[in-house]
Enzyme design. Structure first.
Site, mmCIF file in Angstrom:
data_model
loop_
_atom_site.group_PDB
_atom_site.id
_atom_site.type_symbol
_atom_site.label_atom_id
_atom_site.label_comp_id
_atom_site.label_asym_id
_atom_site.label_seq_id
_atom_site.Cartn_x
_atom_site.Cartn_y
_atom_site.Cartn_z
ATOM 1 N N ASP A 60 0.890 -1.160 0.000
ATOM 2 C CA ASP A 60 0.000 0.000 0.000
ATOM 3 C C ASP A 60 0.927 1.208 0.000
ATOM 4 O OD1 ASP A 60 -1.443 2.270 0.774
ATOM 5 O OD2 ASP A 60 -2.854 1.104 1.975
ATOM 6 N N ASN A 87 3.047 4.033 -10.187
ATOM 7 C CA ASN A 87 1.857 4.006 -11.040
ATOM 8 C C ASN A 87 0.547 3.972 -10.251
ATOM 9 O OD1 ASN A 87 0.223 2.956 -13.550
ATOM 10 N ND2 ASN A 87 -0.009 1.394 -11.965
ATOM 11 N N TYR A 153 -7.886 14.980 -7.700
ATOM 12 C CA TYR A 153 -7.081 14.197 -8.644
ATOM 13 C C TYR A 153 -6.137 15.132 -9.396
ATOM 14 C CZ TYR A 153 -6.082 10.779 -12.345
ATOM 15 O OH TYR A 153 -5.456 9.917 -13.206
HETATM 16 P P1 NAD Z 1 -6.587 1.017 -12.311
HETATM 17 O O1 NAD Z 1 -7.692 1.413 -11.407
HETATM 18 O O2 NAD Z 1 -6.803 -0.074 -13.302
HETATM 19 O O3 NAD Z 1 -5.267 0.683 -11.470
HETATM 20 C C1 NAD Z 1 -4.859 1.406 -10.353
HETATM 21 C C2 NAD Z 1 -4.197 0.446 -9.396
HETATM 22 O O4 NAD Z 1 -3.702 1.186 -8.270
HETATM 23 C C3 NAD Z 1 -5.191 -0.594 -8.849
HETATM 24 O O5 NAD Z 1 -4.695 -1.897 -9.071
HETATM 25 C C4 NAD Z 1 -5.278 -0.256 -7.372
HETATM 26 O O6 NAD Z 1 -5.467 -1.384 -6.536
HETATM 27 C C5 NAD Z 1 -3.940 0.408 -7.121
HETATM 28 N N1 NAD Z 1 -3.958 1.231 -5.916
HETATM 29 C C6 NAD Z 1 -4.879 2.155 -5.551
HETATM 30 N N2 NAD Z 1 -4.566 2.647 -4.343
HETATM 31 C C7 NAD Z 1 -3.425 2.025 -3.938
HETATM 32 C C8 NAD Z 1 -2.610 2.103 -2.778
HETATM 33 N N3 NAD Z 1 -2.903 2.912 -1.754
HETATM 34 N N4 NAD Z 1 -1.494 1.330 -2.719
HETATM 35 C C9 NAD Z 1 -1.189 0.494 -3.740
HETATM 36 N N5 NAD Z 1 -1.933 0.352 -4.843
HETATM 37 C C10 NAD Z 1 -3.047 1.117 -4.939
HETATM 38 O O7 NAD Z 1 -6.194 2.364 -13.064
HETATM 39 P P2 NAD Z 1 -5.137 2.644 -14.218
HETATM 40 O O8 NAD Z 1 -5.878 3.330 -15.298
HETATM 41 O O9 NAD Z 1 -4.320 1.443 -14.519
HETATM 42 O O10 NAD Z 1 -4.251 3.764 -13.492
HETATM 43 C C11 NAD Z 1 -2.853 3.657 -13.283
HETATM 44 C C12 NAD Z 1 -2.276 5.059 -13.115
HETATM 45 O O11 NAD Z 1 -2.469 5.796 -14.324
HETATM 46 C C13 NAD Z 1 -2.958 5.881 -12.018
HETATM 47 O O12 NAD Z 1 -1.989 6.640 -11.326
HETATM 48 C C14 NAD Z 1 -3.876 6.797 -12.793
HETATM 49 O O13 NAD Z 1 -4.172 7.984 -12.095
HETATM 50 C C15 NAD Z 1 -3.057 7.045 -14.038
HETATM 51 N N6 NAD Z 1 -3.821 7.488 -15.195
HETATM 52 C C16 NAD Z 1 -4.776 6.689 -15.752
HETATM 53 C C17 NAD Z 1 -5.477 7.156 -16.857
HETATM 54 C C18 NAD Z 1 -6.528 6.336 -17.542
HETATM 55 O O14 NAD Z 1 -7.231 6.887 -18.404
HETATM 56 N N7 NAD Z 1 -6.694 5.066 -17.246
HETATM 57 C C19 NAD Z 1 -5.217 8.424 -17.368
HETATM 58 C C20 NAD Z 1 -4.236 9.203 -16.763
HETATM 59 C C21 NAD Z 1 -3.538 8.715 -15.677
#
Ligand code: NAD
Length: 253
Positions: A60, A87, A153
């Site tokens: 975490d 990430n 965010y």
């Molecule tokens: P996702 O929800 O599929 O994955 C996010 C992961 O982070 C999950 O597996 C979750 O369990 C984990 N997580 C959350 N809180 C946590 C914590 N306290 N400790 C450890 N793990 C934790 O989302 P994603 O789209 O794969 O996002 C990955 C990254 O990319 C994020 O930082 C997100 O903000 C960023 N992002 C995503 C997008 C998009 O469109 N998908 C766009 C811009 C940025």
């Protein structure tokens, strides 16, 4: 020779869409990958897919003791750390008038405190390894432009952008050879975007509105981000530090 052969990487949020894609891409190109997440079963499954190149560690990102454990496990199993992909992230869809202080703090704890702790312990482990490492912080285009429905965010991702540049300058000034860059995806098809569109109660309309804001007319794919992570992890980007990589189909152009 594969592009990150011999390197050891740790990915946070490795159970999620972009984290799992990055972990797979790095392993395919020769890295050993420590897959971490707070969702244990899902992250363990991703690590298992990678065979001998994978290791699962529960992490975490808001908990400093868990970072210490993750770095110790990485050094014990693979002997070094070259690449850290910060990430893990989350968002809450509420405007500034609706959001509670606890919600605000939770988003910042994961998205910004988590990246700060990663940089701090990542640098330590890279120095211990004698690695000219690469720290890759996943921000968002919401860290470049504001989003009315997403104030915490946006604020946290903007923080990640400038934290990355500060870390880059610190490591350069110290002569560590450690680089730090941020990646700013637009909308990419993952659980996060699915949750975003569902949260509105009008999923189809929201998706259509999202698409309208992308000049290229389509969402990103997880591998679009994983490819940028791979480049930043590899020595091909050895002159790049304090930079931001935008992957948004022209949304912020
Ligand atoms: P996702 O929800 O599929 O994955 C996010 C992961 O982070 C999950 O597996 C979750 O369990 C984990 N997580 C959350 N809180 C946590 C914590 N306290 N400790 C450890 N793990 C934790 O989302 P994603 O789209 O794969 O996002 C990955 C990254 O990319 C994020 O930082 C997100 O903000 C960023 N992002 C995503 C997008 C998009 O469109 N998908 C766009 C811009 C940025």
């Amino acid at each position: 020779m594969k592009r990150v052969e011999g390197k050891v990487a740790l990915v946070t949020g490795g159970a999620g869409g972009l984290g799992a894609a990055s972990a797979r891409m790095l392993a395919r190109e020769g890295a050993k990958v420590v897959v971490t997440d707070r969702r244990e079963a899902e992250a363990r499954a991703v690590a298992q897919e990678l065979g001998d190149a994978g290791l699962f560690v529960a992490l975490d990102v808001t908990q400093e003791a868990q970072w210490e454990n993750a770095m110790a496990r990485t050094l014990e199993k693979f002997g070094r750390l070259d690449v850290l992909v910060n990430n893990a992230g989350m968002g809450i869809v509420k405007d500034v008038e609706e959001m509670t202080l606890d919600e605000w703090r939770l988003v910042h704890a994961v998205n910004l405190d988590g990246v700060f702790l990663g940089c701090k312990h990542g640098i330590r482990a890279m120095k211990q390894s004698g690695a000219k490492g690469s720290i890759i912080n996943i921000s968002s285009i919401a860290g470049i432009v504001g989003v009315g429905q997403f104030p915490a965010y946006s604020s946290s991702k903007g923080g990640v952008r400038l934290l990355s540049k500060s870390v880059a300058l610190h490591c350069a000034a110290k002569g560590y050879g450690i680089r730090c860059n941020s990646v700013h995806p637009g909308y990419v098809e993952t659980a996060m975007v699915e949750a975003l569109s569902q949260a509105s109660g009008q999923a189809e309309k929201t998706r259509a509105r999202m698409l309208k804001g992308i000049p290229m007319g389509h969402f990103g794919e997880p591998d679009d981000v994983a490819n940028a992570v791979l480049y930043l992890a590899s020595d091909e980007s050895k002159l790049m530090t304090g930079a931001e990589v935008i992957l948004d189909g022209g949304a912020t152009a």
